[in-house]
Design a protein around this motif. Sequence first.
Motif, PDB file in Angstrom:
ATOM      1  N   GLU A  73       0.829  -1.209   0.000  1.00  0.00           N
ATOM      2  CA  GLU A  73       0.000   0.000   0.000  1.00  0.00           C
ATOM      3  C   GLU A  73       0.866   1.263   0.000  1.00  0.00           C
ATOM      4  OE1 GLU A  73      -4.258  -0.575   2.047  1.00  0.00           O
ATOM      5  OE2 GLU A  73      -2.582  -0.982   3.432  1.00  0.00           O
ATOM      6  N   VAL A  74       1.859   1.290   0.888  1.00  0.00           N
ATOM      7  CA  VAL A  74       2.704   2.484   1.018  1.00  0.00           C
ATOM      8  C   VAL A  74       4.170   2.067   0.999  1.00  0.00           C
ATOM      9  CG1 VAL A  74       3.268   4.517   2.401  1.00  0.00           C
ATOM     10  CG2 VAL A  74       0.927   3.607   2.421  1.00  0.00           C
ATOM     11  N   PHE A  75       4.929   2.713   0.145  1.00  0.00           N
ATOM     12  CA  PHE A  75       6.373   2.467   0.055  1.00  0.00           C
ATOM     13  C   PHE A  75       7.079   3.726   0.539  1.00  0.00           C
ATOM     14  CE2 PHE A  75      10.565   1.989  -1.598  1.00  0.00           C
ATOM     15  CZ  PHE A  75      10.776   0.636  -1.811  1.00  0.00           C
ATOM     16  N   VAL A  76       7.937   3.588   1.565  1.00  0.00           N
ATOM     17  CA  VAL A  76       8.681   4.710   2.122  1.00  0.00           C
ATOM     18  C   VAL A  76      10.125   4.607   1.674  1.00  0.00           C
ATOM     19  CG1 VAL A  76       9.366   5.938   4.226  1.00  0.00           C
ATOM     20  CG2 VAL A  76       7.169   4.713   4.136  1.00  0.00           C
ATOM     21  N   VAL A  77      10.642   5.692   1.119  1.00  0.00           N
ATOM     22  CA  VAL A  77      12.029   5.728   0.663  1.00  0.00           C
ATOM     23  C   VAL A  77      12.859   6.460   1.721  1.00  0.00           C
ATOM     24  CG1 VAL A  77      13.603   6.291  -1.218  1.00  0.00           C
ATOM     25  CG2 VAL A  77      11.165   5.913  -1.702  1.00  0.00           C
ATOM     26  N   GLY A  78      13.692   5.716   2.442  1.00  0.00           N
ATOM     27  CA  GLY A  78      14.554   6.331   3.440  1.00  0.00           C
ATOM     28  C   GLY A  78      14.135   6.001   4.854  1.00  0.00           C
ATOM     29  N   ALA A  79      15.094   5.569   5.685  1.00  0.00           N
ATOM     30  CA  ALA A  79      14.811   5.229   7.082  1.00  0.00           C
ATOM     31  C   ALA A  79      15.558   6.153   8.027  1.00  0.00           C
ATOM     32  CB  ALA A  79      15.187   3.771   7.361  1.00  0.00           C
ATOM     33  N   GLY A  80      15.653   7.424   7.644  1.00  0.00           N
ATOM     34  CA  GLY A  80      16.144   8.431   8.564  1.00  0.00           C
ATOM     35  C   GLY A  80      15.014   8.850   9.486  1.00  0.00           C
ATOM     36  N   PHE A  89       2.946  -1.573   4.608  1.00  0.00           N
ATOM     37  CA  PHE A  89       4.010  -0.681   4.122  1.00  0.00           C
ATOM     38  C   PHE A  89       5.375  -1.335   4.256  1.00  0.00           C
ATOM     39  CE2 PHE A  89       3.983   0.001   8.646  1.00  0.00           C
ATOM     40  CZ  PHE A  89       5.278   0.357   9.004  1.00  0.00           C
ATOM     41  N   VAL A  90       6.333  -0.768   3.565  1.00  0.00           N
ATOM     42  CA  VAL A  90       7.723  -1.171   3.673  1.00  0.00           C
ATOM     43  C   VAL A  90       8.574   0.093   3.612  1.00  0.00           C
ATOM     44  CG1 VAL A  90       8.095  -1.477   1.184  1.00  0.00           C
ATOM     45  CG2 VAL A  90       9.495  -2.764   2.801  1.00  0.00           C
ATOM     46  N   ILE A  91       9.722   0.063   4.290  1.00  0.00           N
ATOM     47  CA  ILE A  91      10.664   1.185   4.277  1.00  0.00           C
ATOM     48  C   ILE A  91      11.968   0.681   3.673  1.00  0.00           C
ATOM     49  CG2 ILE A  91      11.901   2.905   5.651  1.00  0.00           C
ATOM     50  CD1 ILE A  91       9.791   2.537   7.844  1.00  0.00           C
ATOM     51  N   ALA A  92      12.381   1.282   2.568  1.00  0.00           N
ATOM     52  CA  ALA A  92      13.647   0.921   1.932  1.00  0.00           C
ATOM     53  C   ALA A  92      14.715   1.927   2.323  1.00  0.00           C
ATOM     54  CB  ALA A  92      13.484   0.893   0.414  1.00  0.00           C
ATOM     55  N   ASP A  93      15.853   1.414   2.771  1.00  0.00           N
ATOM     56  CA  ASP A  93      16.938   2.281   3.217  1.00  0.00           C
ATOM     57  C   ASP A  93      18.222   1.902   2.504  1.00  0.00           C
ATOM     58  OD1 ASP A  93      18.062   4.331   4.789  1.00  0.00           O
ATOM     59  OD2 ASP A  93      18.805   2.873   6.236  1.00  0.00           O
ATOM     60  N   ALA A  94      18.896   2.876   1.928  1.00  0.00           N
ATOM     61  CA  ALA A  94      20.133   2.612   1.191  1.00  0.00           C
ATOM     62  C   ALA A  94      21.320   2.356   2.115  1.00  0.00           C
ATOM     63  CB  ALA A  94      20.441   3.781   0.250  1.00  0.00           C
ATOM     64  N   GLN A  95      21.195   2.724   3.390  1.00  0.00           N
ATOM     65  CA  GLN A  95      22.293   2.539   4.335  1.00  0.00           C
ATOM     66  C   GLN A  95      22.355   1.084   4.819  1.00  0.00           C
ATOM     67  OE1 GLN A  95      24.284   5.476   4.976  1.00  0.00           O
ATOM     68  NE2 GLN A  95      23.028   5.829   3.179  1.00  0.00           N
ATOM     69  N   ASP A  96      23.521   0.674   5.311  1.00  0.00           N
ATOM     70  CA  ASP A  96      23.642  -0.699   5.798  1.00  0.00           C
ATOM     71  C   ASP A  96      23.366  -0.820   7.294  1.00  0.00           C
ATOM     72  OD1 ASP A  96      25.886   0.458   6.857  1.00  0.00           O
ATOM     73  OD2 ASP A  96      27.324  -0.734   5.712  1.00  0.00           O
ATOM     74  N   GLY A  97      22.912   0.282   7.908  1.00  0.00           N
ATOM     75  CA  GLY A  97      22.562   0.259   9.314  1.00  0.00           C
ATOM     76  C   GLY A  97      21.677   1.428   9.651  1.00  0.00           C
ATOM     77  N   PRO A  98      21.133   1.469  10.873  1.00  0.00           N
ATOM     78  CA  PRO A  98      20.215   2.541  11.264  1.00  0.00           C
ATOM     79  C   PRO A  98      20.923   3.863  11.502  1.00  0.00           C
ATOM     80  CG  PRO A  98      20.507   0.966  13.056  1.00  0.00           C
ATOM     81  CD  PRO A  98      21.274   0.441  11.897  1.00  0.00           C
ATOM     82  N   GLY A  99      20.108   4.933  11.544  1.00  0.00           N
ATOM     83  CA  GLY A  99      20.638   6.254  11.891  1.00  0.00           C
ATOM     84  C   GLY A  99      20.549   7.291  10.799  1.00  0.00           C
ATOM     85  N   GLY A 100      20.250   6.890   9.559  1.00  0.00           N
ATOM     86  CA  GLY A 100      20.143   7.868   8.478  1.00  0.00           C
ATOM     87  C   GLY A 100      21.409   8.691   8.344  1.00  0.00           C
ATOM     88  N   ALA A 101      21.245   9.976   8.089  1.00  0.00           N
ATOM     89  CA  ALA A 101      22.391  10.864   7.901  1.00  0.00           C
ATOM     90  C   ALA A 101      23.204  11.032   9.173  1.00  0.00           C
ATOM     91  CB  ALA A 101      21.906  12.224   7.405  1.00  0.00           C
ATOM     92  N   TRP A 102      22.574  10.824  10.338  1.00  0.00           N
ATOM     93  CA  TRP A 102      23.292  11.017  11.597  1.00  0.00           C
ATOM     94  C   TRP A 102      24.492  10.096  11.710  1.00  0.00           C
ATOM     95  CZ3 TRP A 102      22.350  15.264  14.105  1.00  0.00           C
ATOM     96  CH2 TRP A 102      21.082  15.867  14.021  1.00  0.00           C
ATOM     97  N   VAL A 144      22.009   8.267  16.791  1.00  0.00           N
ATOM     98  CA  VAL A 144      22.020   7.015  16.029  1.00  0.00           C
ATOM     99  C   VAL A 144      21.587   5.849  16.912  1.00  0.00           C
ATOM    100  CG1 VAL A 144      23.497   5.340  14.850  1.00  0.00           C
ATOM    101  CG2 VAL A 144      23.734   7.777  14.344  1.00  0.00           C
ATOM    102  N   ALA A 145      22.103   5.789  18.144  1.00  0.00           N
ATOM    103  CA  ALA A 145      21.727   4.712  19.060  1.00  0.00           C
ATOM    104  C   ALA A 145      20.229   4.748  19.350  1.00  0.00           C
ATOM    105  CB  ALA A 145      22.532   4.825  20.351  1.00  0.00           C
ATOM    106  N   TYR A 146      19.687   5.942  19.520  1.00  0.00           N
ATOM    107  CA  TYR A 146      18.256   6.098  19.771  1.00  0.00           C
ATOM    108  C   TYR A 146      17.434   5.609  18.579  1.00  0.00           C
ATOM    109  CZ  TYR A 146      13.827   8.720  19.838  1.00  0.00           C
ATOM    110  OH  TYR A 146      12.510   9.097  19.755  1.00  0.00           O
ATOM    111  N   MET A 147      17.861   5.954  17.363  1.00  0.00           N
ATOM    112  CA  MET A 147      17.121   5.545  16.176  1.00  0.00           C
ATOM    113  C   MET A 147      17.193   4.037  15.970  1.00  0.00           C
ATOM    114  SD  MET A 147      18.107   8.771  13.686  1.00  0.00           S
ATOM    115  CE  MET A 147      17.144   8.242  12.279  1.00  0.00           C
ATOM    116  N   ALA A 148      18.331   3.433  16.276  1.00  0.00           N
ATOM    117  CA  ALA A 148      18.454   1.977  16.165  1.00  0.00           C
ATOM    118  C   ALA A 148      17.496   1.289  17.138  1.00  0.00           C
ATOM    119  CB  ALA A 148      19.893   1.559  16.437  1.00  0.00           C
ATOM    120  N   ASP A 149      17.436   1.793  18.356  1.00  0.00           N
ATOM    121  CA  ASP A 149      16.513   1.246  19.352  1.00  0.00           C
ATOM    122  C   ASP A 149      15.067   1.440  18.921  1.00  0.00           C
ATOM    123  OD1 ASP A 149      15.855   0.319  22.218  1.00  0.00           O
ATOM    124  OD2 ASP A 149      14.865   2.276  22.109  1.00  0.00           O
ATOM    125  N   TYR A 150      14.791   2.570  18.295  1.00  0.00           N
ATOM    126  CA  TYR A 150      13.428   2.885  17.847  1.00  0.00           C
ATOM    127  C   TYR A 150      12.976   1.875  16.787  1.00  0.00           C
ATOM    128  CZ  TYR A 150       9.528   5.988  16.540  1.00  0.00           C
ATOM    129  OH  TYR A 150       8.289   6.529  16.298  1.00  0.00           O
TER     130      TYR A 150
END
Length: 355
Positions: free
Chosen positions: A9-16, A33-46, A84-90
Amino acid sequence: MAPTVREVEVFVVGAGQAGLAAGFYLRRAGLDFVIADAQDGPGGAWRHAWPSLRLFSPAQYSSLPGRMMPPTGDGAFPTAEHTVAYMADYERRYELPIVRPVRVRAVRRGDEALVVETGEGDWRARVVISATGTWWRPYVPHYPGMGEFQGRQLHTAHYTGPAPFAGRRVVIVGGGNSAAQILAEVSTVADTTWVTRRPPRLLPDEIDGKALFDLATRRQHALDSGATAPGIADLGDIVAVPPVRAARSRGVLKAEPMFARLTSTGVAWEDGTELRCDTVLWCTGFRPSMAHLAPLKLRGPDGLIATEGTRAAAEPRLHLLGYGDWTGAASATLIGASRTAKQAITEIARELRPG
C-alpha cells in the motif's frame, strides 16, 4: 520468467528520522508498508555526521513519536552518536519493516500505482513517501579559482573532526549552525578565518530547537490564515549550543566578508586583499536528494517539487517528508519530522481506508 513485482500500500524511501516517524504512524494506522533504506545500518544521515555534532535541543525535545529520546549521560544536548543509538533502538522497538541496504533507483507512474525500481527488484505502491533528506547532496557554490587552489577543499559532509587541521590555516565558509560548530572546535587546533556572505547572528542563549519549532509552527499557521508572523530568520541564524558559546567567549566568532575568488595559495577579496591558507572548508548547506523522483518530472525552476501540504501537487500518490519548511514546518528536525509525518499519514489512511 519475468521478475516478480511486489505489491504494497505504502512504500517509504529512506529510514532516517522522517522515514521512521512515517513508519510509526503507518503501523498505528494498520496500513501495509515497507521502508527501503540505502544505508547498511540505522541512523540515516546522523551515522555520517562528525562526532562532536550536537542537536539544537535537549533530548526530551528531540524525540520521534511514541518513544522519548533518553537523556545524555552528561546532561548536554545529544550528539550524533547518541541520536544514532536512539534511532536503532526505535527501529527495534516498533519492529518497523525496513529492508536494507536497498537503493531506490527510480519512481515511475503506473496505471493504478507508482512503480518503485530498486536494486533488489520492483514494487508497486498506491502511495510513495519520499524521505531521503538532503545529506547526500552537499552544495558548494562556484567561485573563480576553485580549480587553481593547491590546498584542500572539503564540505561539511566530509568533515570528521579537528585533528587533521592541527597547526594549519583554515578558512571556514558559511554563516549557519554547521559552520559555527565546526569553527568552534577547529579554532582550538588551527589558525581559522571565518567568512560569511552576511554578518552571522547568534540566537539568544535561551533559544533552542524546541523554541524554533514552535516559532516555525506559529508562523506557518499565520501564513495559512493570511496573516503575517515573525520567522526564525527574524531572530538569528545560529543556535548558541555550549561549544559555540565557548567559542564566543574566546573571541573566535568574528566573521570576515565573503571572498571574491580563490588563488593557488589561498583566497582573495575584491579590494585585492589576499589570505594564504591550507584548507577551505565549505559549510554551505545541502540540496534535496530526489534523483529517484526524476522520472516523474515534478521539479520546478527552483529545483523543488510543488506541494500541497506534504503531497506533490502534480502527483497525488507521492508525499514528501523531512526536506525542510516547504514540506512542513521545521520538518528537517526530529520533532518537526514527527508532527509532519502524523499529518501526512492521517491523510493517506483516510484515502486508502475510507470509512
